[in-house]
Design a protein around this motif. Sequence first.
Motif, PDB file in Angstrom:
ATOM      1  N   GLU A  92      53.518  50.190  -3.908  1.00  0.00           N
ATOM      2  CA  GLU A  92      53.556  50.142  -2.445  1.00  0.00           C
ATOM      3  C   GLU A  92      53.729  48.703  -1.976  1.00  0.00           C
ATOM      4  O   GLU A  92      52.819  47.896  -2.087  1.00  0.00           O
ATOM      5  N   PRO A  93      54.899  48.359  -1.462  1.00  0.00           N
ATOM      6  CA  PRO A  93      55.117  46.987  -1.003  1.00  0.00           C
ATOM      7  C   PRO A  93      54.352  46.670   0.285  1.00  0.00           C
ATOM      8  O   PRO A  93      54.031  47.556   1.085  1.00  0.00           O
ATOM      9  N   GLU A  94      54.051  45.382   0.449  1.00  0.00           N
ATOM     10  CA  GLU A  94      53.497  44.829   1.683  1.00  0.00           C
ATOM     11  C   GLU A  94      52.227  45.567   2.124  1.00  0.00           C
ATOM     12  O   GLU A  94      52.187  46.214   3.161  1.00  0.00           O
ATOM     13  N   VAL A  95      51.193  45.433   1.327  1.00  0.00           N
ATOM     14  CA  VAL A  95      49.904  46.056   1.643  1.00  0.00           C
ATOM     15  C   VAL A  95      49.051  45.065   2.416  1.00  0.00           C
ATOM     16  O   VAL A  95      48.820  43.938   1.972  1.00  0.00           O
ATOM     17  N   TYR A  96      48.591  45.490   3.576  1.00  0.00           N
ATOM     18  CA  TYR A  96      47.903  44.619   4.536  1.00  0.00           C
ATOM     19  C   TYR A  96      46.411  44.924   4.562  1.00  0.00           C
ATOM     20  O   TYR A  96      46.019  46.086   4.655  1.00  0.00           O
ATOM     21  N   HIS A  97      45.591  43.880   4.460  1.00  0.00           N
ATOM     22  CA  HIS A  97      44.146  44.026   4.644  1.00  0.00           C
ATOM     23  C   HIS A  97      43.644  42.872   5.515  1.00  0.00           C
ATOM     24  O   HIS A  97      43.897  41.699   5.209  1.00  0.00           O
ATOM     25  N   ARG A  98      42.912  43.211   6.564  1.00  0.00           N
ATOM     26  CA  ARG A  98      42.388  42.208   7.488  1.00  0.00           C
ATOM     27  C   ARG A  98      41.212  41.465   6.854  1.00  0.00           C
ATOM     28  O   ARG A  98      40.426  42.047   6.104  1.00  0.00           O
ATOM     29  N   LEU A  99      41.096  40.171   7.172  1.00  0.00           N
ATOM     30  CA  LEU A  99      40.022  39.342   6.645  1.00  0.00           C
ATOM     31  C   LEU A  99      39.005  38.925   7.699  1.00  0.00           C
ATOM     32  O   LEU A  99      38.030  38.243   7.383  1.00  0.00           O
ATOM     33  N   SER A 100      39.240  39.305   8.939  1.00  0.00           N
ATOM     34  CA  SER A 100      38.303  39.009  10.026  1.00  0.00           C
ATOM     35  C   SER A 100      38.653  39.917  11.188  1.00  0.00           C
ATOM     36  O   SER A 100      39.515  40.803  11.066  1.00  0.00           O
ATOM     37  N   ASP A 101      38.020  39.687  12.323  1.00  0.00           N
ATOM     38  CA  ASP A 101      38.334  40.484  13.496  1.00  0.00           C
ATOM     39  C   ASP A 101      39.697  40.130  14.085  1.00  0.00           C
ATOM     40  O   ASP A 101      40.206  40.855  14.943  1.00  0.00           O
ATOM     41  N   GLN A 102      40.278  39.031  13.643  1.00  0.00           N
ATOM     42  CA  GLN A 102      41.587  38.610  14.135  1.00  0.00           C
ATOM     43  C   GLN A 102      42.682  39.251  13.296  1.00  0.00           C
ATOM     44  O   GLN A 102      42.695  39.107  12.071  1.00  0.00           O
ATOM     45  N   ARG A 103      43.594  39.962  13.950  1.00  0.00           N
ATOM     46  CA  ARG A 103      44.642  40.680  13.205  1.00  0.00           C
ATOM     47  C   ARG A 103      45.494  39.734  12.366  1.00  0.00           C
ATOM     48  O   ARG A 103      45.924  40.084  11.261  1.00  0.00           O
ATOM     49  N   ALA A 104      45.735  38.515  12.870  1.00  0.00           N
ATOM     50  CA  ALA A 104      46.588  37.577  12.138  1.00  0.00           C
ATOM     51  C   ALA A 104      45.917  37.047  10.880  1.00  0.00           C
ATOM     52  O   ALA A 104      46.583  36.504   9.999  1.00  0.00           O
ATOM     53  N   ASP A 105      44.598  37.200  10.793  1.00  0.00           N
ATOM     54  CA  ASP A 105      43.854  36.708   9.630  1.00  0.00           C
ATOM     55  C   ASP A 105      43.784  37.842   8.612  1.00  0.00           C
ATOM     56  O   ASP A 105      42.919  38.717   8.694  1.00  0.00           O
ATOM     57  N   ALA A 106      44.699  37.822   7.663  1.00  0.00           N
ATOM     58  CA  ALA A 106      44.812  38.965   6.739  1.00  0.00           C
ATOM     59  C   ALA A 106      45.349  38.495   5.401  1.00  0.00           C
ATOM     60  O   ALA A 106      45.949  37.428   5.274  1.00  0.00           O
ATOM     61  N   VAL A 107      45.109  39.317   4.382  1.00  0.00           N
ATOM     62  CA  VAL A 107      45.772  39.144   3.100  1.00  0.00           C
ATOM     63  C   VAL A 107      46.833  40.236   3.006  1.00  0.00           C
ATOM     64  O   VAL A 107      46.549  41.419   3.249  1.00  0.00           O
ATOM     65  N   ILE A 108      48.053  39.826   2.715  1.00  0.00           N
ATOM     66  CA  ILE A 108      49.175  40.767   2.630  1.00  0.00           C
ATOM     67  C   ILE A 108      49.782  40.638   1.245  1.00  0.00           C
ATOM     68  O   ILE A 108      50.494  39.675   0.945  1.00  0.00           O
ATOM     69  N   ALA A 109      49.467  41.575   0.390  1.00  0.00           N
ATOM     70  CA  ALA A 109      50.014  41.556  -0.970  1.00  0.00           C
ATOM     71  C   ALA A 109      51.478  41.963  -0.937  1.00  0.00           C
ATOM     72  O   ALA A 109      51.872  42.850  -0.172  1.00  0.00           O
ATOM     73  N   ASP A 110      52.292  41.337  -1.774  1.00  0.00           N
ATOM     74  CA  ASP A 110      53.687  41.759  -1.861  1.00  0.00           C
ATOM     75  C   ASP A 110      53.779  43.207  -2.319  1.00  0.00           C
ATOM     76  O   ASP A 110      54.717  43.918  -1.940  1.00  0.00           O
ATOM     77  N   ALA A 111      52.817  43.654  -3.120  1.00  0.00           N
ATOM     78  CA  ALA A 111      52.808  45.054  -3.549  1.00  0.00           C
ATOM     79  C   ALA A 111      51.432  45.421  -4.084  1.00  0.00           C
ATOM     80  O   ALA A 111      50.672  44.560  -4.543  1.00  0.00           O
ATOM     81  N   LEU A 112      51.131  46.695  -4.001  1.00  0.00           N
ATOM     82  CA  LEU A 112      49.973  47.283  -4.663  1.00  0.00           C
ATOM     83  C   LEU A 112      50.501  48.268  -5.693  1.00  0.00           C
ATOM     84  O   LEU A 112      51.303  49.149  -5.367  1.00  0.00           O
ATOM     85  N   MET A 113      50.060  48.121  -6.934  1.00  0.00           N
ATOM     86  CA  MET A 113      50.499  48.993  -8.016  1.00  0.00           C
ATOM     87  C   MET A 113      49.340  49.882  -8.467  1.00  0.00           C
ATOM     88  O   MET A 113      48.222  49.405  -8.662  1.00  0.00           O
ATOM     89  N   ARG A 114      49.611  51.164  -8.627  1.00  0.00           N
ATOM     90  CA  ARG A 114      48.644  52.113  -9.186  1.00  0.00           C
ATOM     91  C   ARG A 114      49.242  52.673 -10.473  1.00  0.00           C
ATOM     92  O   ARG A 114      50.265  53.368 -10.445  1.00  0.00           O
ATOM     93  N   TYR A 115      48.590  52.399 -11.596  1.00  0.00           N
ATOM     94  CA  TYR A 115      49.169  52.673 -12.910  1.00  0.00           C
ATOM     95  C   TYR A 115      48.104  53.313 -13.790  1.00  0.00           C
ATOM     96  O   TYR A 115      46.982  52.820 -13.858  1.00  0.00           O
ATOM     97  N   THR A 116      48.453  54.405 -14.461  1.00  0.00           N
ATOM     98  CA  THR A 116      47.535  55.070 -15.380  1.00  0.00           C
ATOM     99  C   THR A 116      48.089  55.010 -16.793  1.00  0.00           C
ATOM    100  O   THR A 116      49.188  55.496 -17.066  1.00  0.00           O
ATOM    101  N   ILE A 117      47.320  54.395 -17.689  1.00  0.00           N
ATOM    102  CA  ILE A 117      47.701  54.297 -19.095  1.00  0.00           C
ATOM    103  C   ILE A 117      47.205  55.545 -19.820  1.00  0.00           C
ATOM    104  O   ILE A 117      46.012  55.871 -19.779  1.00  0.00           O
ATOM    105  N   ASN A 118      48.104  56.250 -20.474  1.00  0.00           N
ATOM    106  CA  ASN A 118      47.746  57.412 -21.285  1.00  0.00           C
ATOM    107  C   ASN A 118      47.542  56.948 -22.720  1.00  0.00           C
ATOM    108  O   ASN A 118      48.500  56.580 -23.409  1.00  0.00           O
TER     109      ASN A 118
END
Length: 295
Positions: free
Chosen positions: A128-154
């Motif tokens: 999932e590209p561009e995953v946004y998480h806020r770091l304070s009450d200010q919307r502009a204060d956030a960490v935005i990952a280029d991607a979130l990967m979910r991977y299951t090793i069998n």
Amino acid sequence: MTDIDVPYTVLACLYLHRMATTAHLHHLVGIARQQAATRRLLRELAADELVISVNLPGPGRTKLWLLTAAGRDLCQAMPEVRGREYPLVQGTHLRRRAPHSLDVLRTHLAFLAEARQRGDEYGPLDWEPEVYHRLSDQRADAVIADALMRYTINGPSGSRRQLRAFVEVDRATMSSERLASKLMAYGRFLDYAPLPVGAARRRQTTAAQVPVWQRSYPVYPRVLFVLTGASRTVMERRVADLQAMAVANPLAARLAQVVPLGAAILEDLQEQGPSAPVWTPLAGDDLTRRGWSEL
């Protein structure tokens, strides 16, 4: 990923990644198909006015596929992309955005190719590209990952290992210090717990606050940096700067104590695979290169 709905997956991938070449889309839906079939499908989707192709200026005139407004509206009902925005990208914005977006997609494809070879559970929509998480009450204060990967090793005997990772793709277009400071942002997100407001805040002044990341993830995702776009010497120096930040900054150092952190060069991932010893740990006593799941 087997027995997928190919047109559905192509449209969903374009919604998530904003743009892709024919070859990218072909590898996303599975290389067992002939590439001619992928080209034919894209022509059909274009005839239905769901996708459009554009040529980037410059050498090679790279051909990219994008969703039209009608394609975007159709995809917004898909559960895999529900809640995400899809701004239509064109003109100068497209030219500026394309190099980074395509390198993020190349990183995904390296993991996807290996997952298919190993028999792991990881499909074209598990990135999932561009995953946004806020770091304070200010919307502009956030960490935005280029991607979130979910991977299951069998693993052997039916064992399964579910892993998640925030992925940052660096093309050496920002200063090394700015790149390393992203570790500080992920360190802030590790502890960020917004205080309740009003009466609820007064009642809970002594109660322990739950970090906000626990609302989305059972375990804090590992943080992976993927570097490209510069000489190997420059990229190795940038990795060293990330390692220095993981020691010198209190937020980054605390993150490094509890979260696996690693960096690799994109071309190494493509040539050797993400499970090869191409990842340099950013912290710890043993900095020997290893596979991404061994960080």
